[in-house]
Write an enzyme that holds these catalytic residues in place. Structure first.
Site, mmCIF file in Angstrom:
data_model
loop_
_atom_site.group_PDB
_atom_site.id
_atom_site.type_symbol
_atom_site.label_atom_id
_atom_site.label_comp_id
_atom_site.label_asym_id
_atom_site.label_seq_id
_atom_site.Cartn_x
_atom_site.Cartn_y
_atom_site.Cartn_z
ATOM 1 N N ASN A 151 0.868 -1.182 0.000
ATOM 2 C CA ASN A 151 0.000 0.000 0.000
ATOM 3 C C ASN A 151 0.904 1.230 0.000
ATOM 4 O O ASN A 151 1.488 1.564 1.018
ATOM 5 C CB ASN A 151 -0.882 -0.033 1.255
ATOM 6 C CG ASN A 151 -1.712 1.233 1.424
ATOM 7 O OD1 ASN A 151 -1.771 2.072 0.514
ATOM 8 N ND2 ASN A 151 -2.333 1.380 2.585
ATOM 9 N N LYS B 94 0.111 4.232 -0.168
ATOM 10 C CA LYS B 94 -0.535 5.416 0.440
ATOM 11 C C LYS B 94 -0.317 6.606 -0.510
ATOM 12 O O LYS B 94 -0.291 6.418 -1.711
ATOM 13 C CB LYS B 94 0.000 5.650 1.853
ATOM 14 C CG LYS B 94 -0.122 4.362 2.699
ATOM 15 C CD LYS B 94 0.117 4.560 4.158
ATOM 16 C CE LYS B 94 -0.046 3.215 4.871
ATOM 17 N NZ LYS B 94 0.123 3.325 6.312
ATOM 18 N N HIS C 273 -9.332 1.158 5.454
ATOM 19 C CA HIS C 273 -8.041 1.438 6.091
ATOM 20 C C HIS C 273 -8.251 2.421 7.241
ATOM 21 O O HIS C 273 -9.061 3.337 7.144
ATOM 22 C CB HIS C 273 -7.057 2.012 5.063
ATOM 23 C CG HIS C 273 -5.651 1.974 5.557
ATOM 24 N ND1 HIS C 273 -5.173 2.895 6.475
ATOM 25 C CD2 HIS C 273 -4.635 1.115 5.316
ATOM 26 C CE1 HIS C 273 -3.912 2.589 6.756
ATOM 27 N NE2 HIS C 273 -3.557 1.521 6.061
ATOM 28 N N GLU D 65 -6.590 4.860 8.175
ATOM 29 C CA GLU D 65 -6.374 6.267 7.812
ATOM 30 C C GLU D 65 -7.624 6.850 7.160
ATOM 31 O O GLU D 65 -7.953 8.021 7.363
ATOM 32 C CB GLU D 65 -5.146 6.379 6.893
ATOM 33 C CG GLU D 65 -3.862 6.116 7.684
ATOM 34 C CD GLU D 65 -2.718 5.520 6.879
ATOM 35 O OE1 GLU D 65 -2.761 5.547 5.629
ATOM 36 O OE2 GLU D 65 -1.768 5.002 7.519
ATOM 37 N N GLU E 179 -4.780 -4.677 10.913
ATOM 38 C CA GLU E 179 -3.756 -3.652 11.060
ATOM 39 C C GLU E 179 -3.973 -2.891 12.367
ATOM 40 O O GLU E 179 -4.757 -1.935 12.401
ATOM 41 C CB GLU E 179 -3.824 -2.664 9.894
ATOM 42 C CG GLU E 179 -3.606 -3.291 8.530
ATOM 43 C CD GLU E 179 -3.099 -2.276 7.506
ATOM 44 O OE1 GLU E 179 -2.070 -2.557 6.897
ATOM 45 O OE2 GLU E 179 -3.710 -1.203 7.362
ATOM 46 N N GLY F 198 3.093 2.491 10.799
ATOM 47 C CA GLY F 198 4.045 3.587 10.614
ATOM 48 C C GLY F 198 4.789 3.977 11.873
ATOM 49 O O GLY F 198 5.433 5.022 11.911
ATOM 50 N N SER G 47 4.073 -1.855 10.368
ATOM 51 C CA SER G 47 5.533 -1.912 10.541
ATOM 52 C C SER G 47 6.132 -3.275 10.194
ATOM 53 O O SER G 47 7.129 -3.690 10.794
ATOM 54 C CB SER G 47 5.931 -1.481 11.960
ATOM 55 O OG SER G 47 5.516 -0.139 12.195
HETATM 56 P P1 13P Z 1 3.362 0.515 7.637
HETATM 57 O O1 13P Z 1 3.857 -0.772 7.024
HETATM 58 O O2 13P Z 1 4.066 1.726 7.063
HETATM 59 O O3 13P Z 1 3.344 0.476 9.123
HETATM 60 O O4 13P Z 1 1.831 0.696 7.164
HETATM 61 C C1 13P Z 1 0.958 -0.365 7.294
HETATM 62 C C2 13P Z 1 -0.275 -0.016 6.564
HETATM 63 O O5 13P Z 1 -1.022 0.844 6.971
HETATM 64 C C3 13P Z 1 -0.553 -0.737 5.318
HETATM 65 O O6 13P Z 1 -1.847 -0.490 4.861
#
Ligand code: 13P
Length: 255
Positions: free
Chosen positions: A9, A11, A97, A99, A169, A175, A215
């Site tokens: 992803n 983003k 997600h 976010e 997640e 992150g 992560s």
């Molecule tokens: P990270 O791997 O950067 O922690 O992000 C995970 C994520 O949100 C994937 O959709």
């Protein structure tokens, strides 16, 4: 048969030329995938046609989108419909997600509509769930995740449910560099599979792909993927470097 998947992803990262180079780097080092071990690349919308062309001659590596509209078509300025995504060659769409839930106020009812739009095409859905640190600290993560699944997915019949991939997640791991331990991931994944077995049936639950996200990186992927209920990963930061993403893909291949 349960598939293992590593999905990247991106983003809101990568210009068009950066994205092209990244995909070239991934394809240059890609191991031989097969029907039970897939890779998915989820770039921003503007990349989809370009990435589709790059992936065209490769098997078992698919294009995914990061979102889709809850509406089918019409006067919704700035939105992108599931049908448009499919017309670019997109096979998967990420829905729910954390976010999107947090920064764009996407609630369960809206997510249920997005899931329906995506499934009205031939695409599959990578449905994200996961708890905040506050919920984890109060040990209410199972109830929380169970409710997220119930609210957005459990109106689906068996056939549609078979086109869902779940991505667990935990928000506190996204992150942050703080990965869930393999034991924490396994415990939640087993719980998710149990909830799906109770709502649907054990065969459907056993065949469902449940990804871990938060992560994940080459150095911890093997341990996470060794868990019996962890079927791969949804990768953020580490999907932006070909070498790191390939390291995670190789961990899936060896699992
Ligand atoms: P990270 O791997 O950067 O922690 O992000 C995970 C994520 O949100 C994937 O959709």
């Amino acid at each position: 048969m349960r598939k293992k998947i590593v999905a990247g992803n991106w983003k809101m990262n990568q210009t068009l030329s950066e994205g092209k180079n990244l995909v070239e780097g991934i394809l240059a080092g890609l191991p031989a995938l097969n029907e039970s071990k897939e890779v998915v690349i989820c770039p921003p919308f503007v990349h989809l046609s370009q990435t589709a062309a790059q992936l065209d001659e490769y098997e078992h590596i698919y294009l995914g989108a990061q979102n889709c509209s809850s509406e089918a078509s019409g006067a919704y300025t700035g939105e992108v419909s599931a049908q448009m995504l499919q017309s670019t060659g997109t096979h998967y769409v990420i829905i729910g997600h954390s976010e999107r839930r947090e920064y764009f106020n996407e609630d369960d009812a809206l997510l249920a509509r997005k899931v329906e739009q995506a499934l009205a095409t031939d695409m599959k859905v990578i449905f994200c769930c996961g708890e905040s640190l506050e919920i984890r600290d109060s040990n209410a993560q199972n109830e929380w995740v169970g409710k997220q699944l119930k609210s957005a997915l459990f109106h689906l019949g068996d056939l549609l449910m078979q086109r869902i991939v779940i991505a667990y997640e935990p928000i506190w791991a996204i992150g942050t560099g703080r990965t869930a331990s393999a034991a924490q991931a396994q415990e939640m994944h087993a719980y998710i599979r149990h909830v799906i077995a109770s709502q649907y049936n054990p065969v459907l639950a056993d065949n469902m792909t449940i990804l871990y996200g938060g992560s994940a990186k080459p150095s911890n992927a093997a341990e996470l993927f060794a868990c019996p209920d962890v079927d791969g990963g949804l990768i953020g930061g580490a999907s932006l470097k070909a070498e790191d993403f390939l390291g995670i893909i190789n961990a899936m291949m060896a699992s």
